[in-house]
Structure formats: structure tokens, C-alpha cells
Design an enzyme around this catalytic site. Structure first.
Site, PDB file in Angstrom:
ATOM      1  N   ASP A 150     -23.397  22.331  15.111  1.00 16.61           N
ATOM      2  CA  ASP A 150     -23.685  23.553  14.360  1.00 16.61           C
ATOM      3  C   ASP A 150     -22.576  23.908  13.366  1.00 16.61           C
ATOM      4  OD1 ASP A 150     -26.260  24.830  15.564  1.00 16.61           O
ATOM      5  OD2 ASP A 150     -25.116  24.095  17.261  1.00 16.61           O
ATOM      6  N   TYR A 201     -31.122  29.381  18.300  1.00 19.29           N
ATOM      7  CA  TYR A 201     -30.062  29.993  19.095  1.00 19.29           C
ATOM      8  C   TYR A 201     -29.261  31.002  18.288  1.00 19.29           C
ATOM      9  CZ  TYR A 201     -29.769  27.743  23.696  1.00 19.29           C
ATOM     10  OH  TYR A 201     -29.992  27.364  24.993  1.00 19.29           O
TER      11      TYR A 201
END
Ligand code: NI
Length: 693
Positions: free
Chosen positions: A316, A400
Site C-alpha cells: 500500500d 481497507y
């Protein structure tokens, strides 16, 4: 396509860059890039002959001066020059370049053009957005959906980073892999309805699907995942009265530009598109502790070997630049109390400055008792309350949501906590007993996965000459010295060089890592130090010979230690996207530099192994992963004896009929009957041991 080659225009842009920044260079050489500086960088880029209308800014950030230059500047040397690092992607040709641009002169100091075989620039939003159009124009994709009774308008696509699996047709190309999810209405959360068994591999620059992996036979789960729908939520829980945090005299910290002072702490903060929040130059009681701390990388490897998702793992930070997805926070919702919000200035993909309003939150929290004793001999009864300064941001990366919270405590403790919420990545559950996913709703699978964060901790414990010692608790056999067998002791092992620095946490041994000064000692002769307390959760579980182990080598251990090198910023290397592996930590330690008495950087992997549970669906209650740095013989004694007692007004017990007696009889030292029992830490403290799985 090439911008106007008119010489005067070119000169004007460059001149503009030079003049606009010279006038507005921030006072501190580590200050985050300003909007004016971002505009100046853009002007320089627009003047380059290689720039086209399809050029996008993949990354713009401060190219930080080396530590030595900053320390010299603090001693009176000239300020190091302001330099920006800029990464550019041509959306059509996929030309990818990495530049350093002087903000003082507008000069391009260096340019590296990537050939794409040793990693790619991060994935751009513009590329994510292109995937839908590319797939929806592809007849084979349309046919694969039709075979499942779906039209392109019935599904949304979720494009994901491709990883690296040695496919010739992907070599040097910009690739995304996409799943489809059915969406029944615009407000329907598609994560509940994965169209499993179908994946498109997409060449984004070529704007075409290069492969469709189609494994028929999966039903589309139908249960609603609409956690925001009152019908799904059920009747509101009754009886919850308001909790309000008041600080009638305001907060106790000051923040000026990015300089923060709170209690005995002094630090700077910064913010970056890639790393998010950066903690800089932390000192406690005037003594340096940590030069720089950040989340240098994170990876979410999935453990499902199914043909459609064996490749699933996301970096990420390095692939997606999570800092750019920083949320704009709302007063009273994300943080409570007397809040200071800081706006964050980033560059968008057109190179324009973009402000994330309220991107960083700062506030103080009460944290229960700091120290306390009631003495049977003297009658002394003393208690002091702990508090912490919280500096945080939240970012949403696809399904998320991650919060990163740095905590500074009155006693010199530093903590970093990742908070995880949002929505599970879903699959169609293949059937009872499937060993690689949970069934969290009828027919709905949630593949097992990990969240592994790499904190880069550039330590300066009482100066730059440090050593890292591994300290284990060890048993001592019965012997002449230990006749009753009760003895145990600690074993201190210096980590002497980079190649032996890879270490794994071991709760059974109480293993910690001590960062000790090799120059300073206490009056008793102990080296002054801080100790890193890890949490002992698994490191990367994928096989050592897997692609992900090669690409996320940092995550195969809880600790690596390197000698400071300003070029070593990211645990999985600079160009993580589609990198074949071996970048970052393996390169950083290859030289096997000696580590005793040197300027050291710790790379600490912490995180969670997530076997999803039903309660994580349809939206996950917050989960936590963290590490702690505590002073250890950094002081001669408890450094918080001078914390004043809380005032009576804050500790007065509430009168309870038939209860503990009249309100206000207590002096401030006692808080046994108060409404907020000080022996109990409040909500922030209840996550110890509360991990995924
Ligand atoms: Ni998870």
C-alpha cells in the site's frame, strides 16, 4: 503533444520556478513541500522536452537533505538546498522517469528513465480509473460476464497491483489485475457480491486485456453487506449517553509550522504522499532519541492459492502511495477532545498542489495512572496520571482503512499503532473446510491474509553513535551457583553487522532490541538507551521461494538494522510495483556494514495475521498492531516524579446514593471512587493482545 517549444515560453516557466521558490523557501530544510514549491516543480516539468499531454505526476515529494547536512546546519552551516523528487509517467508511452529538481534554481539535477524491468512507478489513480473502460470494451470480458448472466453495467471492477510472476507478456509493461463485483444499486456495497473465478489481466498503457483467467462454477454471494443501511443495522442500541472530553484551558502542546512542543518532547512532523506522516527529530528533555520515524512500506499478502487470486498482495505504500489517500478528518468523529488539525499539501497527478483539509490530527489523551503508591509505613499516598500526545492520520486504500497513530508519553515512551478497519476483501467461499479462507456470510469467503508494516526508525539515542543489542530472557540450569534452580537472567547479544541483523520476535524469550549509545552512560555507567518492544505475531507466512518473499524480504523478519544511508528510504525498494524481487532490505544489508557505534536505522516489521471472523463482516471493528520504544537507563530514575498531581476537580467522586460517601471528600491523590477509575486505562489501552485471528 509536445508542449509549445517556444524558447521564450520555456524560459519564462523556468524563471518563474526559480523566482517563486527563492522567495518562499520554508524556514526549515526538512519542511514538507509547500503549494508554491509544488507549483514550481510543475512549471519545471512542463518545460521539459519529454513532457507530453499524457504526462502524469506519479510522485512529488521533498528529496530530503542527508542527516549530516541537517546536523551541520543546526551547528551554523548553510542550509542545505531544497530539492524535490518527482516521478513522471506518460500514460500512453509508459515512459517512466525519476527526477530530482532544484527548488532554488529550477534545474533538473538528475533524471533516471526506468526500463520497467526492475520495478515500475506506483499505480496512478488515472490508471485505476481507466480499467473499467478498457474491460468494458473487451468482447471476451463481456462474454465471460454474460456467461454468468451479467452485463458490464451490473458489475464494478476492482483493479489491483499485479505483482511479478515472470510472465513474458508483462515484462516491462504496466499491468493491473482486476476482479468484478456485482452491485445491485448505486448504494449497494459490491464487496458482498464477488464475481469469483474471473480475473482480467490488463496492460494499462496499451489499454487492453492481455489475459482473462476464467474458472466457472462459483455462485455470486447474495447477502447484503450494506452496513450503512438502517435495515441491516437493526434498531439503534439504546442507553448510550454522551461522552465528552473537555480541556477547559486548551491543549498543552504548541505547533508552529511543523514544529511541535509538548511537555518534555520536542519534534517536527512532516507528511509525504508515499509514507504519510513522518516523525522527525524527536528529543526528550533536550536529548535526541529518534531522527526520523515513518511507515516505509507495508504489504498485505493473501494466502489463498486459488488460480484467480494466488497473486493477490498489495504494497500500500510503494505500489499505491497510501499517503495520497489520506482522509479529511471530522471534528468530534475521528478524534475527540481539544483537537488540532493540520492540513496536508500534496501534489495531484497533474502536478497541482492539493490540500487535504484536516489530514493530520493532534490531541492529548488521558491514559490512566502513570505511577501510584500507598505506603504502609509513611502513610504517603501519591498518584500521578499518564497522558499522551497523539499524532495521527487515516488513509483509505480500496476496501481497507488504516489509521497510523504515533503516541508520545510523559515518561519518554514512544508508540506507533496501526489501526485497521474497513471491509474484508471477499471471494466466493468454495465449500466447507476450505483451508485458505473463512466463510463470513452465506457463500461469502474472506481469504486469509496478513498486514505487515515496516517502520523505518532512524534512531539517534543520545547522538548518532549507537549499537543495537538483542536482549533475551534465558533460563539458568541448576549448578553450584544456582543450587535451587530459581535463577534466570538476560542474554545481551550485540548486532554487529548488517548481514546478521535479521531478527524475529520471540515472546517466549521476552526478546527486545535495545538501541544503546556507545558514547553516553548514566552516572552508574550503563549505556543510555531506548528499547524496542515488538509484539510477537508472525512474520511473512508465504514460502521462502515465493514471489512475495523475494519482493517483501523486509517482512520475513521483525528486525533488520542498517547503517544510515540517505538513499535507503523504503524497505521494499524505490520501485515496488511489479518489481521481480531483491530490492530494499536485501540490497541495503548486502554490504554487511559494521553496526557498532554507527549511525543506525532499524527496520521493524509489525502487523497482524488475519483469519477473518464473522464479526469482521460487513465492516470490521477496529483492529490494532503496534510497537513501543521505551527509555531504558536513558535516565537516572523515573523521569516523571515532577509531574504534578491532578487537580481535585478532575478526580472528585460523583455522589452515588448508598455508595461511597460524600462527593469531594477525596483529595486529589485518591481516585478510587471517581467516575473514571484511574487504575483502569481507558479505551486506548484495551487492545493489548487483541489481534486478528
Ligand atoms: Ni485484515
Amino acid at each position: 503533444m509536445i508542449p509549445d517549444p517556444d524558447k521564450e515560453n520555456h524560459m519564462t516557466l523556468t524563471d518563474l520556478a526559480a523566482t517563486s521558490t527563492a522567495a518562499s523557501a520554508p524556514a526549515h530544510p526538512l519542511a514538507s513541500l509547500t503549494a508554491t514549491e509544488i507549483e514550481a516543480v510543475r512549471a519545471v516539468v512542463l518545460s521539459l522536452p519529454s513532457t507530453t499531454e499524457q504526462t502524469r505526476f506519479a510522485y512529488v515529494g521533498l528529496d530530503e537533505p542527508a542527516k549530516g547536512d541537517i546536523l551541520a546546519w543546526e551547528q551554523g552551516a548553510p542550509a542545505p538546498a531544497r530539492v524535490a523528487r518527482v516521478q513522471l509517467l506518460d500514460m500512453l508511452s509508459a515512459r517512466s522517469s525519476d527526477l530530482r529538481v532544484s527548488l532554488a534554481t529550477g534545474e533538473v539535477l538528475s533524471e533516471t528513465v526506468l526500463d520497467g524491468t526492475a520495478g515500475q512507478l506506483p499505480v496512478l489513480d488515472a490508471e485505476f480509473e481507466a480499467v473499467g473502460d478498457i474491460a468494458n470494451a473487451d468482447e471476451a470480458w463481456i462474454a465471460a460476464l454474460a456467461a454468468r448472466g451479467l452485463a458490464t453495467s451490473d458489475v464494478v471492477l476492482v483493479p489491483l497491483s499485479a505483482g511479478h510472476y515472470g510472465y513474458a507478456q508483462e515484462d516491462g509493461r504496466r499491468i493491473l489485475r482486476a476482479f468484478a463485483f456485482q452491485q445491485f444499486s448505486p448504494s449497494d456495497h459490491p464487496w458482498a457480491h464477488p464475481v469469483d473465478g474471473l480475473t482480467a489481466y490488463i496492460d494499462v498503457a496499451d489499454r487492453r486485456i492481455i489475459e482473462i483467467v476464467d474458472t466457472p462454477g462459483f455462485d455470486i454471494p447474495q447477502t447484503s453487506g450494506n452496513f450503512d443501511d438502517p435495515a441491516v443495522q437493526g434498531p439503534p442500541l439504546e442507553g448510550l449517553k454522551p461522552i465528552e472530553i473537555t480541556q477547559p484551558e486548551g491543549s498543552s502542546f504548541t505547533v508552529e509550522d511543523e514544529h511541535v512542543v509538548w511537555g518534555d518532547w520536542d519534534l517536527r512532523i512532516g507528511f509525504d504522499t508515499r509514507e504519510g506522516l513522518i516523525m522527525r527529530q524527536l528529543s526528550f528533555k533536550g536529548r535526541p532519541v529518534m531522527y526520523r520515524g515513518s511507515i516505509s512500506e507495508m504489504v498485505v499478502p493473501y494466502g489463498d492459492p486459488a488460480p484467480n487470486r494466488f497473486w493477490q498482495n498489495y504494497f500500500d505504500t510503494g505500489e499505491y502511495l497510501f499517503g495520497r489517500y489520506t482522509n479529511e478528518l471530522e471534528l468530534g468523529c475521528d478524534c475527540v477532545g481539544d483537537i488540532t488539525y493540520l492540513d496536508v499539501t500534496l501534489a495531484d497527478e497533474l502536478g497541482l498542489p492539493r490540500t487535504v483539509r484536516n489530514g493530520v490530527c493532534m490531541h492529548e489523551e488521558d491514559f490512566g495512572s502513570l505511577w501510584k503508591h500507598t505506603d504502609i509505613f509513611t502513610g504517603s499516598a501519591e498518584v500521578r496520571r499518564q497522558r499522551r500526545l497523539v499524532i495521527s492520520f487515516f488513509t483509505t486504500v480500496g476496501n481497507y482503512d488504516y489509521g497510523f497513530f504515533w503516541y508520545l508519553y510523559l515518561d519518554g515512551t514512544i508508540e506507533c499503532e496501526a489501526k485497521l478497519t474497513g471491509i474484508l476483501f471477499t471471494s466466493a467461499y468454495p465449500g466447507e473446510g476450505y483451508p485458505f479462507a473463512s466463510e463470513v456470510a452465506p457463500g461469502l469467503g474472506a481469504p486469509y491474509h496478513q498486514h505487515l508494516f515496516s517502520a523505518r526508525l532512524d534512531m539517534t539515542v543520545d547522538g548518532i553513535a549507537n549499537v543495537v543489542n538483542e536482549i533475551d530472557a534465558v533460563r539458568v540450569p541448576i549448578s553450584a551457583e544456582n543450587p535451587a534452580g530459581n535463577a534466570f537472567t538476560k542474554q545481551v547479544t550485540p548486532i554487529t553487522s548488517e548481514l546478521v541483523s535479521g531478527r524475529v520476535a520471540d515472546g517466549a524469550r521476552n526478546r527486545v532490541w535495545q538501541i544503546a549509545s556507545t558514547e553516553k552512560t548514566t552516572a552508574m555507567g550503563q549505556p543510555t538507551s531506548y528499547v524496542l518492544f515488538p509484539t510477537e505475531t508472525p512474520v511473512l507466512l508465504a514460502d521462502d521461494d515465493s514471489s512475495i518473499a523475494a519482493r517483501a524480504t523486509f517482512a520475513t523478519k521483525n528486525l533488520f538494522v542498517t547503517k544510515y544511508d540517505p538513499a535507503e528510504r523504503y524497505a521494499a525498494g524505490d520501485f515496488v510495483n511489479q518489481h521481480p524481487g531483491g530490492a530494499g532490505i536485501p540490497e541495503f544489508i548486502a554490504g554487511d556494514e559494521p553496526l557498532v557505534g554507527e549511525d543506525l536505522v532499524l527496520w521493524h516489521t509489525f502487523g497482524l495475521t488475519h483469519f477473518p471472523r464473522n464479526e469482521d463482516w460487513p465492516v470490521m471493528p477496529m483492529d490494532y498492531a503496534k510497537f513501543t520504544l521505551k527509555p531504558y537507563n536513558f535516565f537516572e530514575r523515573n523521569p516523571t516524579l515532577n509531574v504534578p498531581p491532578s487537580t481535585a476537580a478532575h478526580c472528585a467522586p460523583k455522589a452515588v446514593s448508598g455508595g461511597y460517601g460524600p462527593a469531594g471528600h477525596d483529595h486529589s491523590g485518591h481516585d478510587h471512587a471517581g467516575p473514571d477509575h484511574s487504575g483502569h486505562d481507558h479505551a486506548g489501552h484495551d487492545h493489548h493482545g487483541h489481534h486478528h485471528g
